[in-house]
Design an enzyme around this catalytic site. Sequence first.
Site, PDB file in Angstrom:
ATOM      1  N   ARG A   1      31.811  26.052  10.564  1.00  0.00           N
ATOM      2  CA  ARG A   1      31.041  27.220  10.108  1.00  0.00           C
ATOM      3  C   ARG A   1      31.987  28.392   9.805  1.00  0.00           C
ATOM      4  O   ARG A   1      31.704  29.235   8.971  1.00  0.00           O
ATOM      5  CB  ARG A   1      29.978  27.618  11.147  1.00  0.00           C
ATOM      6  CG  ARG A   1      29.189  28.857  10.759  1.00  0.00           C
ATOM      7  CD  ARG A   1      27.785  28.935  11.365  1.00  0.00           C
ATOM      8  NE  ARG A   1      27.726  28.490  12.734  1.00  0.00           N
ATOM      9  CZ  ARG A   1      28.188  29.181  13.800  1.00  0.00           C
ATOM     10  NH1 ARG A   1      28.743  30.365  13.613  1.00  0.00           N
ATOM     11  NH2 ARG A   1      28.106  28.689  15.012  1.00  0.00           N
TER      12      ARG A   1
ATOM     13  N   TYR B   1      15.503  36.179 -12.021  1.00  0.00           N
ATOM     14  CA  TYR B   1      15.195  34.846 -11.495  1.00  0.00           C
ATOM     15  C   TYR B   1      14.031  34.958 -10.498  1.00  0.00           C
ATOM     16  O   TYR B   1      14.065  35.811  -9.602  1.00  0.00           O
ATOM     17  CB  TYR B   1      16.451  34.283 -10.814  1.00  0.00           C
ATOM     18  CG  TYR B   1      16.228  32.961 -10.147  1.00  0.00           C
ATOM     19  CD1 TYR B   1      15.972  31.831 -10.910  1.00  0.00           C
ATOM     20  CD2 TYR B   1      16.245  32.837  -8.762  1.00  0.00           C
ATOM     21  CE1 TYR B   1      15.750  30.602 -10.298  1.00  0.00           C
ATOM     22  CE2 TYR B   1      16.031  31.620  -8.151  1.00  0.00           C
ATOM     23  CZ  TYR B   1      15.780  30.507  -8.926  1.00  0.00           C
ATOM     24  OH  TYR B   1      15.553  29.301  -8.322  1.00  0.00           O
TER      25      TYR B   1
ATOM     26  N   ASP C   1      24.488  39.111 -10.777  1.00  0.00           N
ATOM     27  CA  ASP C   1      24.249  37.670 -10.719  1.00  0.00           C
ATOM     28  C   ASP C   1      24.840  37.093 -12.012  1.00  0.00           C
ATOM     29  O   ASP C   1      24.300  37.276 -13.094  1.00  0.00           O
ATOM     30  CB  ASP C   1      22.741  37.398 -10.612  1.00  0.00           C
ATOM     31  CG  ASP C   1      22.415  35.905 -10.506  1.00  0.00           C
ATOM     32  OD1 ASP C   1      23.224  35.080 -10.970  1.00  0.00           O
ATOM     33  OD2 ASP C   1      21.335  35.568  -9.988  1.00  0.00           O
TER      34      ASP C   1
ATOM     35  N   LYS D   1      24.303  25.662 -10.876  1.00  0.00           N
ATOM     36  CA  LYS D   1      24.096  25.677 -12.316  1.00  0.00           C
ATOM     37  C   LYS D   1      25.404  25.334 -13.050  1.00  0.00           C
ATOM     38  O   LYS D   1      25.877  24.224 -12.947  1.00  0.00           O
ATOM     39  CB  LYS D   1      23.510  27.026 -12.728  1.00  0.00           C
ATOM     40  CG  LYS D   1      22.358  27.506 -11.825  1.00  0.00           C
ATOM     41  CD  LYS D   1      21.146  26.606 -11.838  1.00  0.00           C
ATOM     42  CE  LYS D   1      20.117  26.931 -10.760  1.00  0.00           C
ATOM     43  NZ  LYS D   1      19.625  28.303 -10.701  1.00  0.00           N
TER      44      LYS D   1
HETATM   45  C1  LIG Z   1      19.052  29.125  -9.782  1.00  0.00           C
HETATM   46  C2  LIG Z   1      19.346  30.559  -9.727  1.00  0.00           C
HETATM   47  C3  LIG Z   1      19.447  31.226  -8.503  1.00  0.00           C
HETATM   48  C4  LIG Z   1      19.192  30.530  -7.176  1.00  0.00           C
HETATM   49  O1  LIG Z   1      20.142  29.561  -6.916  1.00  0.00           O
HETATM   50  P1  LIG Z   1      19.865  28.193  -6.076  1.00  0.00           P
HETATM   51  O2  LIG Z   1      21.180  27.522  -6.077  1.00  0.00           O
HETATM   52  O3  LIG Z   1      18.785  27.445  -6.797  1.00  0.00           O
HETATM   53  O4  LIG Z   1      19.405  28.628  -4.721  1.00  0.00           O
HETATM   54  C5  LIG Z   1      19.778  32.573  -8.525  1.00  0.00           C
HETATM   55  N1  LIG Z   1      19.985  33.226  -9.694  1.00  0.00           N
HETATM   56  C6  LIG Z   1      19.878  32.609 -10.884  1.00  0.00           C
HETATM   57  C7  LIG Z   1      20.129  33.368 -12.133  1.00  0.00           C
HETATM   58  C8  LIG Z   1      19.558  31.259 -10.943  1.00  0.00           C
HETATM   59  O5  LIG Z   1      19.445  30.651 -12.130  1.00  0.00           O
END
Ligand SMILES: *Cc1c(COP(=O)(O)O)cnc(C)c1O
Length: 399
Positions: free
Chosen positions: A58, A110, A182, A207
């Site tokens: 961790r 999101y 983000d 992603k």
């Molecule tokens: C998918 C996504 C998230 C969340 O991520 P996870 O890995 O699914 O928890 C946050 N911000 C954006 C822009 C996303 O496309």
Amino acid sequence: MPNTLGDNHVPGLAFETLALHGTRANADKTGSLTTPIYQSATFAHLGVGRSTGYDYSRLQNPTRQALEETVATLEGGYDAIAFTTGMAAMACLMELFEPGDHLVASDDLYGGSVRLFRAVSGKNGIGVTYADTSDLEAVRDAIQPNTKAVFVETPTNPMMIVSDVAALGGLCGSRGCLLVVDNTFLTPYLMRPLGLGADIVLHSGTKYLGGHNDVLAGFLVTGSAELSERLRYLYKTTGACIGPMDAYLALRGIKTLPVRMERQQGNAGEIARWLKEQTLRDGALVTGVYYPGLEDHPGIEVSRKQAAGFGAMISFELRDEALAHGVLERVRVIQFAESLGGIESLVTYPTMQTHADVPAEVKEARGITNRLLRLSVGIENVRDLIADLEQALYGEARH
Ligand SMILES: *Cc1c(COP(=O)(O)O)cnc(C)c1O
């Protein structure tokens, strides 16, 4: 302890080279080209008060560390922290704030982030005001004396609204709040927000960074030792640490990020132009296309200034709801699935999937209608993708 670059790090290498070779901080004696998966929960001590640098996974794990150093290097950050998911990264980020604190966030976001703000941050006494972050005046007006951060997605999900990161960085700096970006949609290959004035970059590594729809991951990347220390303390305390196997998969994905991105955004540009042509036909079935690389997109100039490309996400609007459902059911190469950024093209129905928890009137006001589809363009041959859209729309491909 923040991660530091390994001894074998060669300064001055280009992005593609760094993505592939990482920092080689954990290159071992065997000469293994890939980072070993240290599938160990704990590490033996050399003696009393003598650690190998690894005590418990961790806190530190060598596979995760290689991933974190690679992401920090690519984002031009001081430190990157790797989480189980993007939402885990977001939840940890929110632990920086206290009851009574306030955030300003992009009003097109999101859906999971909106849900976290509403269902978790709200109960914890943290207020969020949504603003059009592409409009600097709107953000200025939304900032209050207790505002601790401005949270932006650019381009936004799913309406592809572009915000000026440098301008927001200047505003946040003068008002004493953090700018959090983000960067899931563009990745550091196309945009590096820390260099533009952001304080923290968030990623869903699920992603584009992972890129193969085979692993969940999330990141917080910081530009300063102070923020890194605060977040690492929260990270080890709350414990959403990515496991060694998933860290390995994310690291393997990142090696091909530059080539995947080039191909995906090349395909996306062609598809966006093709969709745009469909809007010009008599009785058009496609009634709107949102892609920051289209000449009439309001964010194209800001995109050119701050990013090296427009990415590979497109949203488009169809004539009616029945046609939207029909396209989702008729696509054959493109798959009807949630998520984005991977090598396979996916089409999503934001109103029922990613944004299902956003109140109906809010969705309608922002254009997230039952006629809107979002396309994550993959690396397939673009002619196959266009032919697939053509048959899904018109019942037959024309070529
Ligand atoms: C998918 C996504 C998230 C969340 O991520 P996870 O890995 O699914 O928890 C946050 N911000 C954006 C822009 C996303 O496309």
